[in-house]
Design a protein around this motif. Structure first.
Motif, PDB file in Angstrom:
ATOM      1  N   ASP A   1       0.778  -1.211   0.000  1.00 55.03           N
ATOM      2  CA  ASP A   1       0.009  -0.091   0.092  1.00 55.03           C
ATOM      3  C   ASP A   1       0.874   1.364  -0.118  1.00 55.03           C
ATOM      4  OD1 ASP A   1       1.075  -0.115   2.457  1.00 55.03           O
ATOM      5  OD2 ASP A   1      -0.817  -0.150   3.464  1.00 55.03           O
ATOM      6  N   SER A   2       2.039   1.300   0.342  1.00 54.09           N
ATOM      7  CA  SER A   2       2.876   2.422   0.203  1.00 54.09           C
ATOM      8  C   SER A   2       4.194   1.713  -0.193  1.00 54.09           C
ATOM      9  CB  SER A   2       3.107   2.935   1.705  1.00 54.09           C
ATOM     10  OG  SER A   2       2.163   3.433   2.152  1.00 54.09           O
TER      11      SER A   2
ATOM     12  N   LYS B   1       4.784  10.602  -6.764  1.00 56.30           N
ATOM     13  CA  LYS B   1       4.500  10.101  -5.526  1.00 56.30           C
ATOM     14  C   LYS B   1       3.745   8.766  -5.957  1.00 56.30           C
ATOM     15  CE  LYS B   1       1.130  10.097  -1.592  1.00 56.30           C
ATOM     16  NZ  LYS B   1       0.753   8.829  -1.759  1.00 56.30           N
ATOM     17  N   THR B   2       4.198   7.638  -5.330  1.00 57.47           N
ATOM     18  CA  THR B   2       3.870   6.056  -5.386  1.00 57.47           C
ATOM     19  C   THR B   2       2.887   5.695  -4.665  1.00 57.47           C
ATOM     20  OG1 THR B   2       5.518   5.361  -4.372  1.00 57.47           O
ATOM     21  CG2 THR B   2       5.806   5.760  -6.902  1.00 57.47           C
ATOM     22  N   ASP B   3       1.913   4.810  -4.939  1.00 60.87           N
ATOM     23  CA  ASP B   3       0.745   4.827  -3.968  1.00 60.87           C
ATOM     24  C   ASP B   3       0.462   3.073  -4.205  1.00 60.87           C
ATOM     25  OD1 ASP B   3      -1.071   4.453  -2.097  1.00 60.87           O
ATOM     26  OD2 ASP B   3      -1.821   6.324  -2.682  1.00 60.87           O
ATOM     27  N   ASP B   4      -0.429   2.762  -4.066  1.00 54.87           N
ATOM     28  CA  ASP B   4      -0.739   1.141  -4.131  1.00 54.87           C
ATOM     29  C   ASP B   4      -0.125   0.275  -5.271  1.00 54.87           C
ATOM     30  OD1 ASP B   4      -2.386   1.683  -2.163  1.00 54.87           O
ATOM     31  OD2 ASP B   4      -4.222   1.425  -2.804  1.00 54.87           O
TER      32      ASP B   4
ATOM     33  N   GLU C   1       0.046   2.740  -8.765  1.00 52.31           N
ATOM     34  CA  GLU C   1      -0.772   4.149  -8.853  1.00 52.31           C
ATOM     35  C   GLU C   1       0.457   5.083  -8.568  1.00 52.31           C
ATOM     36  OE1 GLU C   1      -4.277   6.694  -6.866  1.00 52.31           O
ATOM     37  OE2 GLU C   1      -3.568   5.025  -5.720  1.00 52.31           O
TER      38      GLU C   1
END
Length: 415
Positions: free
Chosen positions: A38-39, A60-63, A79
């Motif tokens: 998730d992070s 920014k990177t996400d899921d 993401e």
């Protein structure tokens, strides 16, 4: 009050439902043998530099979903958010690092910031397809009939294909990540596209492996630092106030130009002001104001006398033999002879033909006033300064202790 309570209850219920659905979604991912983070850290995209990666400072990177296709080919769905784009990206791994390639189909527009030459799309792709590459010869070799067949298969299930080759990754925007029953077959189609490219004899196009760090599109020697408050001790940041800090620190160089450092400097100031409250009483309060400024400097290989070049202002600068130059520019220096040696007629022609941001030379640094902290501003100032340094005569560099000019003119030789 009743409405407020109902809204709070509705928000809580909605949050619980969203959490349950998310946990079910993550569970379904893992049931397929895939992994979910998730992070994720920037390591997930550090080797990628083509848009949407490699553009802008806010990233920014996400899921993140990772796994293997049926043929054992690594994939990633992640993401990603930046200054210029936000959404999901899907990718599978190639066996080789290859040059930049762009393929779009349907009504899809090319990605923001892409620099490429348009190449004639093979007739087998049908209407509506666009192909772009920095090297058209590579595009012609890679666009085989087998690849075209696989691209048409992908387009049949996903109108508006937006695909690119970024090193050893096939990168496609907008994967069907919400519907896992669709995502699996979609990734298999990407794997088939990667297999078609791998089957093509392209070893003579293999690209070198870059350092694993956050990179910039078409600037291979730029890299992201993030925060380095030590810069506050030797760069010309504004004094006063408090809470001084840096962010979006970038280092690098372009070609044979001088290395640079660029960042945003933030600080705060406080002031006390008087006001009258609702009862008519005089009171005071502290107002905190936030400030920021862009800093951009290039380090020279030798110390130079102080010299500043900028647009004509309220103060007259050193007078040169060109009236047109004197009307547009103000040059100041602690060493007038040095200024005349550097700002010679060909240099004046260059400055008038290529207007740029004001700059000043202080010892072995050139500090610009770029107006903004951005990738285009840094690139422009780097090219502008490289042209300026190329017109500094050889004898000036020798007088500074160097054996020859470190920056040969891009047009001709300056003696």
């Amino acid at each position: 009050m009743v409405i407020a309570v109902l809204l709070v209850v509705a928000a809580i219920v909605w949050g619980i439902v969203a959490l349950v659905r998310r946990q079910q979604y993550i569970g379904s991912i893992r049931q397929r043998g895939w992994s979910f983070v998730d992070s994720p850290t920037f390591d997930a995209v550090a080797r990628l530099s083509n848009p949407p990666f490699g553009v802008g400072f806010l990233r920014k990177t996400d899921d993140q979903i990772t796994g293997l296709t049926a043929a054992g080919r690594p994939f990633q769905v992640i993401e990603y958010k930046s200054t210029y784009w936000s959404g999901w990206v899907g990718m599978v791994t190639l066996s080789r690092r290859l040059p930049e390639l762009w393929i779009t189909g349907g009504e899809t527009a090319p990605r923001y910031g892409v620099l490429a030459h348009g190449v004639h799309a093979p007739a087998q792709l049908g209407p509506g397809w666009q192909v772009g590459a920095m090297n058209p010869a590579f595009a012609q070799e890679v666009m085989t009939s087998k690849l075209c067949t696989q691209l048409n298969v992908l387009a049949a299930g996903q109108p508006g294909v937006n695909l690119g080759v970024d090193g050893d990754q096939i990168v496609v925007l907008n994967p069907p990540r919400k519907e896992l029953d669709q995502l699996g077959p979609w990734l298999e189609q990407l794997g088939a596209i990667a297999a078609a490219i791998d089957a093509t004899p392209l070893d003579h196009w293999i690209q070198p492996e870059p350092e694993p760090r956050l990179r910039f599109y078409h600037h291979p020697d730029w890299y992201w630092i993030g925060v380095d408050d030590n810069l506050l001790h030797y760069t010309p940041v504004r004094g006063g106030g408090y809470g001084h800090r840096t962010d979006e620190v970038i280092r690098g160089r372009d070609g044979d130009g001088p290395p640079f450092v660029a960042f945003k400097h933030h600080w705060k100031t406080s002031r006390t002001e008087s006001y009258t409250d609702s009862d008519g009483n005089s009171r005071t309060r502290t107002v905190v104001e936030n400030h920021s400024e862009p800093i951009l400097g290039f380090q020279l290989p030798a110390r130079m006398p102080q010299l500043s070049v900028g647009p004509k202002g309220f103060r007259d600068g050193i007078s040169f033999e060109s009236a047109a130059f004197n009307d547009r520019f103000a040059v100041h220096s602690a060493d007038t002879k040095f200024a005349y040696d550097v700002i010679h007629p060909r240099q004046m022609e260059y400055l008038m033909a290529t207007p740029g941001a004001p700059f000043r030379i202080v010892e072995d640094w050139v500090w610009f006033t770029p107006g903004e902290h951005s990738q285009p501003a840094i690139a422009f100032c780097a090219a502008y300064l490289r042209g300026f340094l190329g017109w500094v005569p050889r004898f000036v560099w020798r007088n500074l202790g160097l054996p020859d000019t470190p920056y040969p003119s891009l047009e001709t030789t300056v003696g």
